[in-house]
Write an enzyme that holds these catalytic residues in place. Structure first.
Site: not given
Ligand code: VGL
Ligand code: ZN
Length: 194
Positions: A15, A57, A59, A76, A102, A141
């Site tokens: 990340d 990440d 999203h 975020h 993810k 994470c």
């Protein structure tokens, strides 16, 4: 004596995205400070022909981990936005690298790079036995990816000089480190491997 990187070792960079850097939406203090060290690890693995996996990440805009959508975090790493990009100084190899996204569906979050991804499958396909894991955040994470790797039967080395944590509550980082140690993770620094 140094720890020798072998053909069954993989590097996992967790990340290292703009939103987790000091000016980002969900800043990890000094998250940018580990970029040069991570680049050294990346260079070492890439030079030896070992694979490097970058988790991110990724999203949707209405993700359940976001405030107002059931979660605790400011929005975020929204897919295809500036904040979701990797730190611009991170040296992503041209070959032999894999991007693992993810937390990609609205109703599921993933702190571990293994959760809801094909990371384990990709590693097993290559016969990878040992994971070297760095990035952010130590207490979220990174911790969950390390514990996930241990649970799946990998030997896991945590890159002590290439992790940074959020420390939302005092002691979170130390607690995370102790949890990883308890489950069998080994902490190493760049100078200890070759
Ligand atoms: C993370 C909080 C929310 C992390 C991701 O990468 O550690 N933390 N989403
Ligand atoms: Zn997230």
């Amino acid at each position: 004596m140094k720890l020798k990187i072998n053909d069954f070792d993989a590097l996992i960079v967790v990340d290292m995205q703009k939103d987790f850097m000091p000016d980002g939406a969900l800043p990890v203090p000094e998250g940018d400070k580990i970029v040069p060290v991570l680049n050294q690890y990346i260079q070492l693995f890439a030079d030896k022909g070992n694979p490097v996996y970058f988790t991110r990440d990724w999203h949707p805009p209405n993700h359940i981990s976001f405030r107002g959508h059931g979660g605790i975090w400011p929005p975020h790493c929204v897919q295809d936005t500036e904040g979701a990009k990797f730190h611009p100084d991170l040296k992503i190899p041209l070959d032999n690298k894999f991007i693992i996204s993810k937390g990609t569906s609205r109703d599921f979050d993933a702190y571990s790079g293994f959760q809801g991804t094909i990371l384990d499958q990709l590693l097993k396909e290559r016969g990878i036995k040992r994971l070297f894991i760095g990035g952010v955040a130590t207490d979220y994470c990174v911790k969950n990816t390390v514990l996930g790797g241990l649970n799946l039967g990998y030997q896991v080395f945590v890159l002590e000089d290439a992790i940074k944590g959020v420390e939302a509550n005092k002691g979170d980082i130390e607690k995370a480190i102790n949890q990883m140690l308890e489950k069998g993770a080994v902490f190493i620094n760049y100078g200890e491997i070759e």
